[in-house]
Scaffold this motif. Structure first.
Motif, PDB file in Angstrom:
ATOM      1  N   LEU A 167       0.828  -1.209   0.000  1.00 13.11           N
ATOM      2  CA  LEU A 167       0.000   0.000   0.000  1.00 13.11           C
ATOM      3  C   LEU A 167       0.862   1.259   0.000  1.00 13.11           C
ATOM      4  O   LEU A 167       0.510   2.263  -0.628  1.00 13.11           O
ATOM      5  CB  LEU A 167      -0.930   0.000   1.215  1.00 13.11           C
ATOM      6  N   PHE A 168       2.015   1.190   0.693  1.00 12.28           N
ATOM      7  CA  PHE A 168       2.926   2.343   0.687  1.00 12.28           C
ATOM      8  C   PHE A 168       3.474   2.583  -0.721  1.00 12.28           C
ATOM      9  O   PHE A 168       3.547   3.716  -1.190  1.00 12.28           O
ATOM     10  CB  PHE A 168       4.065   2.087   1.671  1.00 12.28           C
ATOM     11  N   ILE A 169       3.820   1.496  -1.426  1.00  6.36           N
ATOM     12  CA  ILE A 169       4.336   1.630  -2.801  1.00  6.36           C
ATOM     13  C   ILE A 169       3.247   2.171  -3.717  1.00  6.36           C
ATOM     14  O   ILE A 169       3.494   3.017  -4.577  1.00  6.36           O
ATOM     15  CB  ILE A 169       4.860   0.272  -3.295  1.00  6.36           C
ATOM     16  N   ILE A 170       2.001   1.686  -3.542  1.00  2.00           N
ATOM     17  CA  ILE A 170       0.886   2.169  -4.373  1.00  2.00           C
ATOM     18  C   ILE A 170       0.663   3.663  -4.130  1.00  2.00           C
ATOM     19  O   ILE A 170       0.429   4.436  -5.067  1.00  2.00           O
ATOM     20  CB  ILE A 170      -0.387   1.368  -4.068  1.00  2.00           C
ATOM     21  N   LYS A 171       0.778   4.109  -2.872  1.00  2.92           N
ATOM     22  CA  LYS A 171       0.596   5.542  -2.584  1.00  2.92           C
ATOM     23  C   LYS A 171       1.683   6.370  -3.254  1.00  2.92           C
ATOM     24  O   LYS A 171       1.431   7.459  -3.756  1.00  2.92           O
ATOM     25  CB  LYS A 171       0.601   5.780  -1.071  1.00  2.92           C
ATOM     26  N   ARG A 172       2.915   5.838  -3.297  1.00  2.00           N
ATOM     27  CA  ARG A 172       3.988   6.558  -3.975  1.00  2.00           C
ATOM     28  C   ARG A 172       3.688   6.689  -5.459  1.00  2.00           C
ATOM     29  O   ARG A 172       3.938   7.745  -6.058  1.00  2.00           O
ATOM     30  CB  ARG A 172       5.312   5.820  -3.768  1.00  2.00           C
ATOM     31  N   VAL A 173       3.124   5.638  -6.049  1.00  5.49           N
ATOM     32  CA  VAL A 173       2.755   5.699  -7.466  1.00  5.49           C
ATOM     33  C   VAL A 173       1.657   6.752  -7.682  1.00  5.49           C
ATOM     34  O   VAL A 173       1.700   7.539  -8.635  1.00  5.49           O
ATOM     35  CB  VAL A 173       2.291   4.319  -7.965  1.00  5.49           C
ATOM     36  N   PHE A 174       0.671   6.783  -6.765  1.00  6.71           N
ATOM     37  CA  PHE A 174      -0.407   7.771  -6.874  1.00  6.71           C
ATOM     38  C   PHE A 174       0.129   9.193  -6.724  1.00  6.71           C
ATOM     39  O   PHE A 174      -0.250  10.103  -7.484  1.00  6.71           O
ATOM     40  CB  PHE A 174      -1.467   7.508  -5.811  1.00  6.71           C
ATOM     41  N   ASP A 175       1.018   9.420  -5.725  1.00  8.49           N
ATOM     42  CA  ASP A 175       1.583  10.747  -5.524  1.00  8.49           C
ATOM     43  C   ASP A 175       2.377  11.206  -6.738  1.00  8.49           C
ATOM     44  O   ASP A 175       2.333  12.379  -7.127  1.00  8.49           O
ATOM     45  CB  ASP A 175       2.491  10.748  -4.286  1.00  8.49           C
ATOM     46  N   VAL A 203      -5.875   3.267   0.244  1.00  8.37           N
ATOM     47  CA  VAL A 203      -4.868   4.299   0.004  1.00  8.37           C
ATOM     48  C   VAL A 203      -5.604   5.578  -0.376  1.00  8.37           C
ATOM     49  O   VAL A 203      -6.516   5.542  -1.211  1.00  8.37           O
ATOM     50  CB  VAL A 203      -3.883   3.897  -1.116  1.00  8.37           C
ATOM     51  N   ASP A 204      -5.228   6.703   0.234  1.00 10.24           N
ATOM     52  CA  ASP A 204      -5.865   7.988  -0.067  1.00 10.24           C
ATOM     53  C   ASP A 204      -4.764   9.044  -0.097  1.00 10.24           C
ATOM     54  O   ASP A 204      -4.033   9.216   0.874  1.00 10.24           O
ATOM     55  CB  ASP A 204      -6.904   8.332   1.004  1.00 10.24           C
ATOM     56  N   THR A 205      -4.621   9.731  -1.238  1.00  6.32           N
ATOM     57  CA  THR A 205      -3.576  10.743  -1.362  1.00  6.32           C
ATOM     58  C   THR A 205      -3.947  12.064  -0.709  1.00  6.32           C
ATOM     59  O   THR A 205      -3.112  12.957  -0.630  1.00  6.32           O
ATOM     60  CB  THR A 205      -3.259  10.992  -2.848  1.00  6.32           C
ATOM     61  N   ALA A 206      -5.190  12.205  -0.295  1.00  6.22           N
ATOM     62  CA  ALA A 206      -5.608  13.453   0.345  1.00  6.22           C
ATOM     63  C   ALA A 206      -4.992  13.549   1.746  1.00  6.22           C
ATOM     64  O   ALA A 206      -4.632  12.535   2.354  1.00  6.22           O
ATOM     65  CB  ALA A 206      -7.127  13.514   0.436  1.00  6.22           C
TER      66      ALA A 206
END
Length: 614
Positions: free
Chosen positions: A104-112, A140-143
């Motif tokens: 999930l941390f890696i997915i958030k980095r991709v989203f950011d 995962v939420d980028t907000a």
């Protein structure tokens, strides 16, 4: 006298008749001009409407391409390796506290990263990304953490009979939003969704907003429920409130609609157009005062003016010049409209060609990456050749020695007992079996190194098998390769040949840096690589670690943060592809593991791989 009087009357009447005839001809000519101008006015009206429709169709097409790009972005994120790895690990039984949080941390980095990169003229396209599971729970939420979140019904986003991605107009705390959602598939089933909030200001500024006008004009988007989303409601509340769902549903999509709207206390005839956006359930709606497009002069006014123009014969020439000028202007506008139409068609064709070229370039890039990965595999096999030759040489020497001993005894008539002959032949068979085992191991490595099949194996056995192929090669270069393996069994669930490939890549890099340092270091330098396996505990769970440490040159500071990037290498072009560490990272993470490194320039580097213990 009567005869002459009659002739005089005729003579006096001739000028009047001539004037009457001339006036009649002039009036007829003026009437002809009025009728011609009437037709031209109608043609101008139609051309203006046609040009306006072309402009609105261009905006609708631009919106269609824009949303197609956004659906492509969301689909790429939903099908990305990071998201697929999360659901693969989850299917394998991994919990969030035992590895899924890393995914999930890696997915958030991709989203950011996507939030920062996707821009139009330095205006961001997306406001927010959310990754939901199958129940609609946000993973995962980028907000920011302090921002509010309203649960989204996945069924409301997904269209019946469609596989997505989808575009959805939502309402979050009375704040209209434009969302794009893409389902995540795992083994043919929807297991989650990736949802993005589009930046309304960017969308409406670049694609929806019309040019500034003096009248109450505006534009917006309409969803499949005929609900209007417009950023101009505050500046034009009368027209926006007039366009209810029932009135929007009654708008035709083949022609313009003329509606009388009460704006600022007076009636205003509005021209309203609704155009569907291709491949979406959305429509583009625009409205403006009709007088801005077709003018304030109705066609019947010209017919009434014909009588007036006939009375004012003296103004005929001026009117003729005016009508002629107007006719030329109309013709010029009509020609301009035709040129705009041809230009739009050429732009659409160019856009299609650019999209096709982009697809071809992406396919070519994918093929080139596959070739580079195959080249990297062949390079690893080539580097194993020296170790394989040494491993095969030892049993081959034994086979030849015992065979020559038996042949020598027979040729010289020596008395050899059957037991001795049987013992020597048994030794030959044993050494031959050893060579067959080595060859089979190499063949299985070349075939199964990238297999997805896993099994529970002892990590110590995998390390012994992997280092045995390179031990002789290290010795031939004057380098020391030491195994410091745990005395306990270390069970891990992996593909052993894929782990061997990771070991080969890391040892190959270590050998390269040791040889490089050996060329400049003094005689006291003792180049060495240690391979260490241990069982330990991390955050309350049992794990198995594999560490490969060398005392080489280390990794330069400017390159340390890029070593896992594909095609990044500090080696010469003919000595490395830049895929080794990237492949190692992918292999380790596919088994639920993690890879870290610690380096000190000119002192050495150590890579530590952590696997879950089974």
């Amino acid at each position: 006298m009567r005869g002459p009087e009659n002739r005089l009357t005729i003579l006096t009447k001739k000028p009047a008749l001539a004037i009457m005839i001339a006036s009649l001809m002039l009036v007829s000519f003026i009437g002809f001009l009025v009728i011609s101008n009437l037709r031209s006015q109608i043609a101008l009206r139609e051309a203006a409407l046609h040009r306006l429709r072309l402009d609105l169709e261009k905006r609708s097409a631009s919106l269609g391409y824009f949303f197609s790009e956004r659906k492509y972005d969301l689909n790429a994120l939903a099908l990305s390796r990071e998201v697929n790895t999360y659901f693969t690990n989850k299917a394998l039984g991994m919990s969030e506290s035992y590895g899924l949080k890393v995914n999930l941390f890696i997915i958030k980095r991709v989203f950011d990263k996507a939030l920062k990169q996707k821009q139009i003229q330095e205006d961001k396209i997306y406001q927010r990304f959310v990754f939901l599971d199958s129940s609609g729970r946000p993973l995962v939420d980028t907000a920011p953490v302090s921002s509010s979140y309203k649960a989204i019904s996945v069924k409301a986003i997904q269209k019946s009979g469609e596989r997505g991605p989808y575009v959805y107009l939502g309402d979050e705390i009375n704040n209209p939003q434009i969302l794009v959602a893409a389902p995540c598939y795992y083994k043919g089933k929807i297991v989650g969704n990736v949802i993005a909030w589009l930046d309304r200001e960017t969308l409406f500024t670049h694609f929806v907003k019309l040019a500034e006008t003096s009248g109450p004009s505006g534009s917006g988007l309409v969803d499949d429920l005929n609900q209007l989303l417009s950023p101009f409601k505050k500046s034009d509340p009368h027209v926006a409130s007039y366009l209810t769902s029932e009135r929007i549903a009654g708008l035709t999509i083949t022609d313009f609609s003329f509606e009388s709207v009460l704006s600022e206390g007076k009636k205003c005839e509005m021209l309203i157009a609704r155009l569907p956006i291709q491949n979406l359930g959305l429509s583009f709606v625009a409205w403006m005062p009709s007088e801005q497009i077709v003018g304030t002069l109705a066609p019947w006014h010209l017919i009434a003016g014909m009588g007036t123009l006939a009375v004012f014969v003296l103004a005929g020439l001026g009117l003729i010049i005016w009508f002629t000028t107007q006719n030329l202007i109309l013709r010029a506008r009509f020609d301009e409209s035709e040129r705009q139409h041809e230009l739009l068609a050429a732009k659409n064709l160019q856009l299609k060609e650019e999209i096709q070229k982009r697809q071809e370039a992406e396919e070519e890039l994918k093929a080139q990456r596959t070739l580079r990965m195959r080249s990297d595999r062949l390079r690893s096999l080539g580097e194993m050749a020296a170790g394989i030759a040494h491993e095969l040489n030892q049993p081959l020497v034994g086979v030849r020695g015992f065979a020559e001993l038996i042949l020598h005894s027979i040729d010289n008539g020596l008395d050899i007992s059957k037991d001795v002959i049987r013992s020597n032949i048994a030794t030959i068979v044993e050494q031959a079996d050893r060579m067959v085992h080595i060859i089979n191991h190499v063949r299985l490595f070349a075939r199964d190194a990238d297999s997805v099949e896993t099994s529970i194996v002892d990590l110590n056995d995998v390390v012994r098998s992997g280092t045995s192929m390179l031990m002789a090669q290290f010795n031939s270069y004057g380098l020391l390769l030491e195994n410091d393996l745990s005395t306990h069994e270390l069970p891990v669930k992996v593909n052993p040949y894929s782990v061997e490939e990771v070991i080969f890549n890391l040892l190959s890099n270590a050998r390269h840096t040791l040889r490089k340092k050996k060329e400049t270091a003094g005689d006291e330098y003792r180049p060495c690589v240690r391979v260490i396996t241990r069982k330990t505990t991390v955050t309350g769970r049992d794990v198995v670690t594999l560490k490969i440490a060398d005392n080489g040159t280390g990794i330069p500071g400017h390159a340390a943060e890029k070593i896992f990037d594909p095609f990044f290498t500090t080696k010469d072009p003919d000595k490395g592809t830049g895929l080794g560490l990237s492949i190692c990272k992918s292999i380790v993470e596919s088994f639920g593991g993690q890879i870290h490194f610690d380096t000190v320039e000119n002192e050495g580097t150590s890579f530590e791989i952590v696997f879950p213990k089974h």
